[in-house]
Enzyme design. Sequence first.
Site, PDB file in Angstrom:
ATOM      1  N   HIS A  89       0.816  -1.219   0.000  1.00 40.18           N
ATOM      2  CA  HIS A  89       0.000   0.000   0.000  1.00 40.18           C
ATOM      3  C   HIS A  89       0.849   1.269   0.000  1.00 40.18           C
ATOM      4  CE1 HIS A  89       0.119   0.004   4.557  1.00 40.18           C
ATOM      5  NE2 HIS A  89       0.079   1.291   4.366  1.00 40.18           N
ATOM      6  N   ASP A 225       0.895  -7.621   2.216  1.00 35.34           N
ATOM      7  CA  ASP A 225       1.049  -6.181   1.976  1.00 35.34           C
ATOM      8  C   ASP A 225       2.537  -5.793   1.861  1.00 35.34           C
ATOM      9  OD1 ASP A 225       0.782  -3.454   1.825  1.00 35.34           O
ATOM     10  OD2 ASP A 225      -0.683  -3.303   3.438  1.00 35.34           O
ATOM     11  N   SER A 664       4.102   2.079   8.475  1.00 38.76           N
ATOM     12  CA  SER A 664       3.875   1.095   7.434  1.00 38.76           C
ATOM     13  C   SER A 664       5.133   0.866   6.631  1.00 38.76           C
ATOM     14  CB  SER A 664       2.766   1.557   6.500  1.00 38.76           C
ATOM     15  OG  SER A 664       1.546   1.122   7.018  1.00 38.76           O
TER      16      SER A 664
END
Length: 729
Positions: A89, A225, A664
């Site tokens: 992402h 991810d 992230s």
Amino acid sequence: MAKIFSLRPLFLCVLCLKLTFAVADEGMWVPLFLAKYNETDMQSKGLKLSAEDIYSVNHTSLKDAVVQFGGGCSGEMISAEGLLLTNYHCGRSRVQSHSTLENNFIENGYWSMNRGEELSNPGLTATFLVLMEDVTSEVLKNVSSGMTEVERFLAIEKASKAIERKMVEGTHYEAKVKEFFGGNEYYIFITETFKDVRLVGAPPYSIGNFGADTDNWMWPRHTGDFALFRIYSDSLNKPAEYSPDNVPYKPKKHFEISMKELKEGDFTMVFGFPGRTQEYLTSFAVKQLVEDEDPLKISIREKRLAVMEKAMDADPQVKLNLTSKYASIKNYYKKFIGESIGLKKVDAVQRKQELEKRFTEWVNADANRKVKYVNLLTELEKTYAEFAPYNKGVVLYNEAFTTLDFVTYVNSFTKLSDLLKKGVKREVLSAEVERQAKYIRSFFKNYNRSIDLDCANHQIKAIIDFMPEVLTEKQRKKYKKNNDEYISTLFSGDLLDSLKSVANLNALIEREGKKNIPDTIKSENGFGANDLAFQFVTSVNENFKENIYPNYVKLDIKLDSLNRIYTQALREFQTDKLFYPDANSTMRLSYGKVEGYAPNDSVVYTPFTTIDGVIAKENPNDKEFVVPAKLKELYEKKDYGEYAVNGTIPVCFIASNHSTGGNSGAPVLNAQGQLIGTNFDRNWEGTAADVMYDPAMARNISVDIRYTLFIIDKFAGAKHLIDEMTIIK
Ligand code: ARG
Ligand code: ASP
């Protein structure tokens, strides 16, 4: 480099906290102070390294393998040849930008089979931290207590700029002084930024975003991810703009990858760039967040997302174009919901009130404290109350107004309009028209009028309800009669219809020009004064600039100042607590352990998921839960290679590392500092941790490194990438 080090003794830490123990796993710790505050605690919890192994300016350390990726994410070096691992992402918009409907890398994934196939990404950066220093005393040296906030700000700014300049003079590094503890402390960061960062590989959406928005912010999770990039440098291993002559960067350090079994209770740490937390807010601020701000954002986004989703489902090109934008709006839409629920569940407001009660007692018990703090909380309460309507205005303006494409479009005419109002020479005007024409062409390439209109229908209503004065009396009548119709007329004015081409633009200017002296064109009402859209947008902008924003800023500055004092006071009050500064996009280390949790009566979550869970969630009729055929085939044949653990492939795990947006892509490391996963999310019950951390609930979610390796090797057939890595079996 020499310059940087020669300055160090100047900036020895000035503030030594009184501290005893660290609480649970809360905390985003400053790398510079690990040795001082955290090392003992970390080692007692299982860390096998020293603080110096993690952050050092004297020799290479783990920090040299951590990057800030694209400004808003984290990432890590996983090979000696510049291979960078981050989240899917975090790289999704780049994957999207290389995709077409014919070559849809979002749908199918992208894997470069050699260096020549690695795709460049203009504007994408990867930043390393060279070193950081505490420069509090230097920054605050000209600040005195009698100063106004503005004077204080200017003094700090001036001192900071001077230190920044001095620290990196003659180097290719960058320097930035950042405030900590709400402005009670200041640290400088020296960084090195690489600008040629190429896409190496990304799984298809159905792996990289498996479970999509249904599973987002949730545990159990089954998302791969991750994405791979590579940093390129010039031939001297220094940052350079993209060039075909650039070569793979040789990092000072890359992470070893651990394939060893991971167990519940194992020590873990996350090393990344958390963006923003607000752990030291008062009850007044938390109340405003939970009761006003989050619900407002949620309601605006909800409708916007419904419009987008309908359009995306109807047209694959629209779907491709809006993939990233949709995901990012929806991501925080869901976060705000989780945060509101979570803060209510932990009684955040009440707990803050209790703390404030104890704080007040503490203040009243001592004459000196009374002098400093007796009015602080009442002032904060009063100021937050004054702030509320302006804050609402700013939220509305940002969420409901500037997010409309036609507003962006109309705003782009402001310069032209201003020139015309002042009167402008024909040549100057032509250049501006040329620039504007270019913008118009690019705008209409992607403009989706029906989505914009559908969004405007509710967003513009929210704006007009909040500031009815932006309409004239006559307009207000029309709007009241039929507000949908009124809003759609905003879209049919000159700017949006007749000005899509340069010819039309010129014709309009000619028309104005005829009324003027030949070489200077002046139009009293500026440009597009008769256009409803232009008029409306200008009127909202002016109202915002005159009546909302200045008051917002004034009160925001006051709140900053009060909160700075409150944060300092809390540190004096809670002497038994080790304070960490709120996240501010600088490098931090969190540590905890692999750990499940029990959110509700009888509900217990274990910390690991596997590929069996991916298959169990499969639903070919639900776009969020499609499993690619190849992955199913590998599953059915149990073709797991060396990545299997107990006959299955680990997919994700949770641990008690304090994290937030910006973490992230961050490396998740074991007690030896080896890579065991990539951080990408948090659990539903832990989303409130940005404001109030609850050790029983807050968990970070990571992709297990073995799932990443399995996908790269077995699914994508990109074994050559595995061969670059240092894998510890
Ligand atoms: N919630 C995570 C974060 O804040 C992951 C978001 C990506 N996934 C998504 N479905 N939007 O960034
Ligand atoms: N998903 C977030 C990010 O993109 C991480 C988090 O909020 O936990 O940084």
